[in-house]
Design a protein around this motif. Structure first.
Motif, PDB file in Angstrom:
ATOM      1  N   ARG A 370      -9.977  -2.952  -4.908  1.00  0.00           N
ATOM      2  CA  ARG A 370      -9.524  -2.729  -3.539  1.00  0.00           C
ATOM      3  C   ARG A 370      -8.332  -3.613  -3.204  1.00  0.00           C
ATOM      4  O   ARG A 370      -7.390  -3.179  -2.530  1.00  0.00           O
ATOM      5  CB  ARG A 370     -10.673  -3.020  -2.575  1.00  0.00           C
ATOM      6  N   ILE A 371      -8.361  -4.861  -3.725  1.00  0.00           N
ATOM      7  CA  ILE A 371      -7.217  -5.751  -3.478  1.00  0.00           C
ATOM      8  C   ILE A 371      -5.959  -5.184  -4.118  1.00  0.00           C
ATOM      9  O   ILE A 371      -4.874  -5.179  -3.519  1.00  0.00           O
ATOM     10  CB  ILE A 371      -7.522  -7.162  -4.024  1.00  0.00           C
ATOM     11  N   ARG A 372      -6.104  -4.679  -5.386  1.00  0.00           N
ATOM     12  CA  ARG A 372      -4.931  -4.076  -6.038  1.00  0.00           C
ATOM     13  C   ARG A 372      -4.422  -2.871  -5.251  1.00  0.00           C
ATOM     14  O   ARG A 372      -3.213  -2.700  -5.059  1.00  0.00           O
ATOM     15  CB  ARG A 372      -5.311  -3.644  -7.463  1.00  0.00           C
ATOM     16  N   ARG A 375      -2.608  -3.871  -2.144  1.00  0.00           N
ATOM     17  CA  ARG A 375      -1.256  -4.403  -2.391  1.00  0.00           C
ATOM     18  C   ARG A 375      -0.255  -3.270  -2.614  1.00  0.00           C
ATOM     19  O   ARG A 375       0.877  -3.309  -2.110  1.00  0.00           O
ATOM     20  CB  ARG A 375      -1.268  -5.339  -3.596  1.00  0.00           C
ATOM     21  N   ILE A 376      -0.666  -2.272  -3.385  1.00  0.00           N
ATOM     22  CA  ILE A 376       0.250  -1.144  -3.612  1.00  0.00           C
ATOM     23  C   ILE A 376       0.448  -0.360  -2.317  1.00  0.00           C
ATOM     24  O   ILE A 376       1.566   0.092  -2.001  1.00  0.00           O
ATOM     25  CB  ILE A 376      -0.303  -0.235  -4.732  1.00  0.00           C
ATOM     26  N   GLU A 377      -0.653  -0.232  -1.527  1.00  0.00           N
ATOM     27  CA  GLU A 377      -0.533   0.484  -0.252  1.00  0.00           C
ATOM     28  C   GLU A 377       0.396  -0.253   0.713  1.00  0.00           C
ATOM     29  O   GLU A 377       1.172   0.362   1.448  1.00  0.00           O
ATOM     30  CB  GLU A 377      -1.920   0.673   0.362  1.00  0.00           C
ATOM     31  N   ILE A 413       5.216  -2.894  -7.924  1.00  0.00           N
ATOM     32  CA  ILE A 413       4.279  -1.781  -8.146  1.00  0.00           C
ATOM     33  C   ILE A 413       4.154  -1.480  -9.635  1.00  0.00           C
ATOM     34  O   ILE A 413       3.049  -1.225 -10.149  1.00  0.00           O
ATOM     35  CB  ILE A 413       4.747  -0.542  -7.359  1.00  0.00           C
ATOM     36  N   ALA A 414       5.279  -1.521 -10.341  1.00  0.00           N
ATOM     37  CA  ALA A 414       5.257  -1.241 -11.780  1.00  0.00           C
ATOM     38  C   ALA A 414       4.407  -2.279 -12.526  1.00  0.00           C
ATOM     39  O   ALA A 414       3.645  -1.942 -13.442  1.00  0.00           O
ATOM     40  CB  ALA A 414       6.682  -1.226 -12.329  1.00  0.00           C
ATOM     41  N   ARG A 415       4.543  -3.578 -12.147  1.00  0.00           N
ATOM     42  CA  ARG A 415       3.746  -4.613 -12.804  1.00  0.00           C
ATOM     43  C   ARG A 415       2.245  -4.385 -12.583  1.00  0.00           C
ATOM     44  O   ARG A 415       1.438  -4.517 -13.502  1.00  0.00           O
ATOM     45  CB  ARG A 415       4.150  -5.989 -12.285  1.00  0.00           C
ATOM     46  N   ALA A 429       1.685   8.259  -4.655  1.00  0.00           N
ATOM     47  CA  ALA A 429       2.251   8.067  -3.321  1.00  0.00           C
ATOM     48  C   ALA A 429       3.318   6.982  -3.344  1.00  0.00           C
ATOM     49  O   ALA A 429       4.361   7.098  -2.684  1.00  0.00           O
ATOM     50  CB  ALA A 429       1.136   7.700  -2.342  1.00  0.00           C
ATOM     51  N   ALA A 430       3.054   5.890  -4.130  1.00  0.00           N
ATOM     52  CA  ALA A 430       4.039   4.811  -4.220  1.00  0.00           C
ATOM     53  C   ALA A 430       5.325   5.310  -4.865  1.00  0.00           C
ATOM     54  O   ALA A 430       6.441   4.965  -4.427  1.00  0.00           O
ATOM     55  CB  ALA A 430       3.451   3.642  -5.014  1.00  0.00           C
ATOM     56  N   ASN A 431       5.212   6.141  -5.879  1.00  0.00           N
ATOM     57  CA  ASN A 431       6.388   6.663  -6.580  1.00  0.00           C
ATOM     58  C   ASN A 431       7.231   7.551  -5.664  1.00  0.00           C
ATOM     59  O   ASN A 431       8.464   7.474  -5.641  1.00  0.00           O
ATOM     60  CB  ASN A 431       5.933   7.440  -7.805  1.00  0.00           C
TER      61      ASN A 431
END
Length: 458
Positions: A370-372, A375-377, A413-415, A429-431
């Motif tokens: 959820r933390i990951r 962070r992306i969200e 985001i890539a990392r 969605a991030a992409n």
């Protein structure tokens, strides 16, 4: 690419969660594999029982079994019984007619004793009442034996002076004369004693020697053995004694000595354990002692006298005046605990802790995921904000700063995507947000005459 701070913190949390399980596993392995050390109080000083149990302790250590004995010597069986009663010992040599610890339960009968008189036939001793007015030799060194003989004299209404009497005895008295084995034959011939009274194991070499000396001193008349005929009455008065029988011809077949079975009473040296000693440990001590009996007999012949306490059934064994330890009874009845039964509490504990650890790991995994995802969200939301801001921005410097921030967010985001599993929906969605933000910034930069120097999209 180096690991992020988030990656390192996650590994630290996992190691922290594993540490209690590893510690518990190591502790359980140590507890289950280390030998169990028991303290044993042995007595009497110089007797055969201490020698036997020291040999047993040495044999346990030599074979590397799971039991070890720490031997503590005492002068007498009263003191060894007190050590068990006071909790200073786990096991003890006990003679019940001398001292019986309230917390002691029998494992093994080390040696059975019988009280009997060996006398020349010419002495006219055919039963204990005939001892009135007689002098009896008793091997020196055992006050407990004298006390037991005193009980029997009292039962038959005989007086027994505390000191050996000189001169003519009263008709109702019996005198006990301490004597060494080497003096027996001469003392009988010189009439210093009329017979020998023994408190001994009839099959022991010492008993055979004493009876042989009495027989030799009797000349052509021969010798006889006398016991206590009223064993039931004696046991009713002193219930810590036991009945026993000396078989006919035990001391010789021609002539037969004794001529027929001799019923009498006696006592025993017992290996007792504290009542709260675990059944599995008590069963192991009993089992190893009998399994090693042949090896021990090579060093201490008294090992041949080892026997189990007499009983008819389990109820009799646990409710007798001298009850048997349930662990020893498990061995005698071939009902010893299995590994599962012995360690079921530990197994249940480990299972419960393992289940708790598994739940903790699942919670940590869910929490970290959820933390990951958050962070992306957050990065995706920021990208959408940058796209919205870029559509209204006219300052070329600000647009260039936005382009640089978009690149940083895309790299972050890539990392996360490379180092950790990420849900395709979140990553997709991030992409899309990265491409939309970059496209908007490029278009706005082109509208204000700046070169399109933004990096390529993902």
């Amino acid at each position: 690419m180096g690991k992020s701070a988030f990656s390192r913190s996650r590994e630290a949390l996992l190691l922290l969660g594993l540490a209690p399980v590893l510690i518990l596993g190591a502790a359980a392995a140590y507890y289950l594999t280390r030998p169990t050390t028991l303290t044993i109080a042995v007595a009497p000083n110089g007797g055969t029982e201490p020698a036997l149990l020291r040999a047993y302790a040495d044999e346990l250590a030599r074979r590397g079994v799971g039991i070890r004995l720490k031997v503590i010597p005492f002068d007498g069986v009263r003191e060894s019984a007190e050590a068990l009663k006071a909790g200073k010992a786990d096991l003890a040599v006990v003679r019940p007619d001398v001292a019986m610890p309230g917390n002691g339960l029998t494992l093994v009968v080390l040696r059975e004793l019988a009280v009997f008189v060996a006398a020349p036939i010419s002495a006219g001793i055919t039963g204990f009442p005939n001892l009135a007015g007689k002098r009896l030799g008793l091997l020196a060194g055992r006050q407990a034996d004298r006390t037991l003989v005193g009980h029997l004299a009292d039962h038959y209404g005989l007086e027994m002076p505390t000191e050996a009497a000189t001169g003519v005895l009263s008709p109702n008295a019996v005198s006990i004369v301490p004597i060494e084995e080497a003096e027996i034959e001469a003392a009988l011939r010189d009439r210093r004693i009329d017979a020998m009274i023994l408190v001994s194991t009839p099959t022991s070499p010492a008993a055979r020697r004493v009876v042989g000396l009495v027989h030799d001193a009797s000349g052509e008349d021969g010798a006889t053995l006398v016991g206590t005929a009223e064993t039931g009455a004696v046991l009713a008065r002193w219930p810590r004694l036991q009945s026993t029988t000396i078989p006919a011809s035990l001391f010789g077949g021609n002539p037969r000595l004794p001529a027929e079975d001799v019923a009498t009473v006696g006592s025993s040296y017992r290996l007792m354990a504290r009542a709260n000693l675990s059944r599995s440990v008590a069963a192991e001590v009993t089992q190893h002692l009998f399994e090693m009996r042949a090896a021990l007999a090579d060093k201490v012949p008294a090992a041949e006298s080892l026997t189990h306490p007499a009983y008819e059934d389990s109820a009799d064994a646990t409710s007798a005046r001298l009850p048997i330890h349930p662990g020893a009874l498990d061995y005698y009845e071939r009902e010893q605990e299995t590994f599962i039964e012995r360690y079921e509490s530990w197994i249940y504990l480990v299972a419960i802790l393992a289940g708790g650890f598994g739940s903790t790991l699942a919670w940590l995994r869910q929490r970290l995921g959820r933390i990951r995802r958050e962070r992306i969200e957050v990065a995706t939301t920021r990208l959408l904000e940058l796209r919205s801001d870029a559509r209204r921005e006219t300052d070329r410097g600000r647009l260039a700063t936005m382009a640089s921030e978009i690149d940083d967010l895309a790299a972050s985001i890539a990392r996360h995507a490379l180092n950790r599993p990420t849900e395709p929906r979140t990553l997709g969605a991030a992409n899309v947000a990265i491409e939309a933000a970059r496209s908007t910034v490029r278009r706005r930069i082109g509208q204000h005459g700046l070169p399109e120097s933004a990096p390529d999209g993902m």
